[in-house]
Scaffold this active site. Structure first.
Site, PDB file in Angstrom:
ATOM      1  N   LYS A 118      14.197   7.283   3.442  1.00  0.00           N
ATOM      2  CA  LYS A 118      13.762   6.326   4.275  1.00  0.00           C
ATOM      3  C   LYS A 118      14.897   5.101   4.584  1.00  0.00           C
ATOM      4  CE  LYS A 118      10.846   2.383   4.047  1.00  0.00           C
ATOM      5  NZ  LYS A 118       9.593   1.615   3.306  1.00  0.00           N
ATOM      6  N   GLY A 154       5.596  -6.619   3.174  1.00  0.00           N
ATOM      7  CA  GLY A 154       5.189  -7.554   2.156  1.00  0.00           C
ATOM      8  C   GLY A 154       4.120  -8.426   2.548  1.00  0.00           C
ATOM      9  N   GLY A 173       2.870  -3.803   5.561  1.00  0.00           N
ATOM     10  CA  GLY A 173       2.030  -4.869   6.091  1.00  0.00           C
ATOM     11  C   GLY A 173       0.517  -4.536   5.899  1.00  0.00           C
TER      12      GLY A 173
END
Lengths: 66, 376, 258
Positions: free
Chosen positions: C98, C159, C186
């Site tokens: 990622k 976050g 989110g």
């Protein structure tokens, strides 16, 4: 002689292998990845890698992250 | 890439059966969606959607307002040449028709340009027949040196070209390409285009894509509705739109909805597109592609053009002559000296069109684009 | 539903919830979280070994069946992300990565330009690259060209647990981008993950909302079910819905005059 391990100077004896250093610090070689002078080492090279004065070592492992 | 395999695939499908099998709930579902797929388009163009045209109109009207405001862009065609090597059986300019042929000299192009510019129009569509010998790429290039002095936006509706030929015209100031497939039914196409370069179905079908690749800002496609089965042709036009929009998001893809009207010539339409059908097609296009430019020509009557204003139209032609030199020559087309490509129904002048649009609460837009290039 | 398989990077996944290992009060709960969520993919980060305090190893708590998705968190440029990715692969846990490049520590928003650069290089090296980006169509297109295996737009700043703030932009990515869209960052509540899936997202990555819940295991199960519910709703196809008010004056009256 001295190597730099994760940003800190560490004194080691002549002829010490990377595997020896990791074991002496209580780090399991199976859970880490090592960069020696910015080159990634494969795990099976740990035992044959003899450290030299001034070597830069980065030892990393997986931690929690999103 | 090519739309041809998709077109072939759909031509092989029993599309009529699929249109017939659409249910009321399929239509309702399509009406409720914000993003419609090919199946929804099929539903909205089906006979089952006919009773829903008012609901479709409400939504289409709202979408058009949302994306385009109460504005209609005006343009006019300028016929440069009617020499033609094609035999398209439905066309007034076809090579077999014994009509006076002519091509404007550059001085005449300038005369026409002045006459059109005097009406205030800024968007121009130039047309020729298919004759590379007469209306050659070089000729078009020279015409552009004249026309770009008067018009910030010039589109072409001419014979199909190679990509590099389109690119050359883009360099000389052309920013839009109009090319109609006429019909997406390949078998029927062969029977309607008896000879001439236009006989090559696939070369024609890929022309809009070559235009996109060549840097055209607007690519306008369409089928001559009524030539074949209008429902199928309208649907394939929609799929062609979606294909181009997906691959060339930087290009404005637009459609025209020309429909054949019964006329005096030997060739008669295969299917008649009634007003109600025409409206349904247009609404389906709007719901399928909210940002799609939709052009309605002066083939349509004054009354019909006014009635459909709120339903999705974004562009209209005005002050139209479909004859070569028709803008500047004092010529009464009744006397037979000048022959148009097709008969126009809305003969209003630009001023009259503007007046009528304003009366209905629409702003006529003469210019919404300035082509800025490194032209010397 | 068993036939709804999510294929990515050569893997066939039954669960469309990706989880993470960050921010847990106690890492030992992670194995229960994995089980409760039914997730099959989990993110980890790569850090220097702390030589002073011998902390536990997060790997001890990740079930063996989980596919590891190392991230490049901490990277501030494409070069740093590439370095971390190569190190992560050297750990011998596969070649998924990622990409996360953040150089703005105030908002923690990803740098799309650097992310695309890193993606291209790593995809060429055979990585299965899952880049984390702002929900931006142009960046997403550049990632398609760069050879990404998926695109992971944020739902809200990382976050923040603020939900699907980028709803309309994510919807555009779902429509326009031919790669799997995985909503990352989110998402605060299962209902938001469910909504992303209803819209047609291919998967969701949820870490903070699970890790910081009062009961992470229960929350993990809730997210697993929400993602599944949203996916099923998407597959079922939404029913007819009237979004517009009924007409006060008809627009097609002229058609019935004849």
């Amino acid at each position: 002689m001295t190597v730099v391990l994760n940003g800190k100077n560490v004194d080691i004896s002549e002829g010490m292998t990377l595997l020896g250093l990791l074991e002496s610090r209580g780090i399991s070689s199976e859970t880490v990845v090592v960069e020696l002078n910015r080159e990634i080492l494969s795990a099976d090279a740990f035992v044959s890698t003899i450290l030299g004065d001034g070597d830069l070592l980065e030892v990393l492992r997986f931690v929690g992250g999103g | 890439m090519s739309f041809y395999p998709i077109c072939t695939e759909y031509n092989a499908l029993p599309l009529n059966e699929r249109f017939e099998s659409v249910t009321e709930s399929d239509v309702r579902r399509a009406l409720g969606k914000t993003v419609l797929d090919a199946e929804d388009l099929l539903s909205l163009m089906s006979p089952a959607a006919a009773p829903f045209v008012e609901e479709m109109a409400q939504k289409a009207s709202q979408l058009t307002l949302q994306y385009f405001g109460r504005t209609i862009q005006l343009f006019t065609p300028l016929y440069l040449s009617n020499f033609c090597t094609n035999h398209c059986v439905y066309c007034g300019f076809n090579a077999k028709n014994k009509i006076p042929r002519s091509q404007l000299e550059l001085a005449q192009v300038e005369e026409e340009a002045k006459a059109i510019a005097a009406t205030g129009l800024k968007h121009l569509l130039i047309l020729t027949g298919e004759s590379r010998a007469k209306a050659s790429p070089d000729y078009l290039d020279s015409c552009m040196t004249v026309l770009r002095k008067y018009f910030p936006s010039v589109s072409i509706e001419i014979y199909s070209m190679d990509q590099d030929e389109y690119a050359r015209l883009v360099d000389s100031g052309v920013d839009g390409l109009t090319v109609f497939q006429e019909t997406y039914d390949e078998e029927l196409y062969a029977t309607l285009h008896l000879f001439g370069p236009k006989k090559n179905f696939r070369y024609r079908l890929d022309a809009p894509e070559r235009g996109c690749k060549a840097g055209m800002r607007v690519v306008n496609i369409g089928a001559l509705l009524g030539l074949g089965d209008w429902r199928k042709d309208a649907y394939l036009t929609g799929l062609h739109v979606a294909y181009l929009q997906n691959l060339y998001p930087e290009v404005d893809i637009a459609v025209s909805l020309p429909r054949m009207r019964p006329h005096a010539g030997e060739f008669q339409p295969t299917s008649i597109v009634e007003d109600r059908d025409m409206v349904q097609i247009m609404l389906a296009f709007r719901l399928f592609s909210p940002r799609l430019g939709i052009t309605i020509s002066t083939r349509e009557s004054v009354q019909f053009r006014e009635d459909i204003l709120p339903l999705g139209v974004t562009k209209m032609s005005a002050g139209v002559s479909t004859a070569v030199g028709g803008h500047s020559q004092e010529d009464d087309s009744q006397d037979g000296d000048t022959v148009g490509q097709f008969d126009i129904s809305d003969e209003r002048t630009v001023d009259e069109m503007c007046e009528a649009l304003r009366k209905q609460g629409y702003q006529p837009v003469f210019k919404d684009w300035e082509f800025i290039t490194d032209l010397q | 539903m068993s036939e709804d398989i999510f294929e990515i990077g050569g893997f066939k996944l039954e669960s469309r919830l990706f989880t993470g290992t960050g921010k847990y009060a106690d890492d030992s709960i992670i194995s229960d979280v994995c089980e409760a969520s039914a997730s099959q993919v989990i993110t980890v980060a790569l850090r220097r070994v702390d030589l002073e305090s011998g902390t536990g190893n997060v790997m001890d708590y990740i079930p063996k069946y989980m596919k590891l998705l190392p991230n490049t968190s901490g990277a501030r440029s494409a070069d740093e992300a590439i370095r971390i990715a190569r190190l992560a692969r050297a750990m011998g846990c596969g070649d998924w990565i990622k990409i996360e490049v953040i150089s703005d520590n105030k908002y923690l928003l990803p740098d799309g330009y650097e992310t695309a650069k890193a993606t291209e290089i790593l995809a060429n090296e055979g990585f299965v690259v899952l880049p984390y980006i702002n929900a931006d169509l142009y960046v997403a297109r550049s990632l398609v060209d760069a050879g990404a295996a998926a695109v992971m737009p944020l739902g809200a700043p990382i976050g923040t647990n603020r939900g699907l703030k980028t709803r309309e932009m994510v919807r555009i990515l779902i429509e326009e981008i031919d790669l799997p869209i995985i909503v990352d960052a989110g998402i605060g509540n299962p209902s938001e993950a469910c909504e992303a899936m209803e819209m047609g997202a291919d998967a969701c990555l949820v870490n903070t909302a699970i890790a910081t819940a009062g009961n992470p295991v229960l929350m993990a199960r809730a997210f697993g079910r929400a993602v599944r519910a949203g996916r099923e709703a998407y597959l079922a196809g939404a029913g007819a819905m009237c979004r517009h008010a009924k007409a006060s004056s008809p627009l097609t009256g002229f058609l019935s005059e004849d």
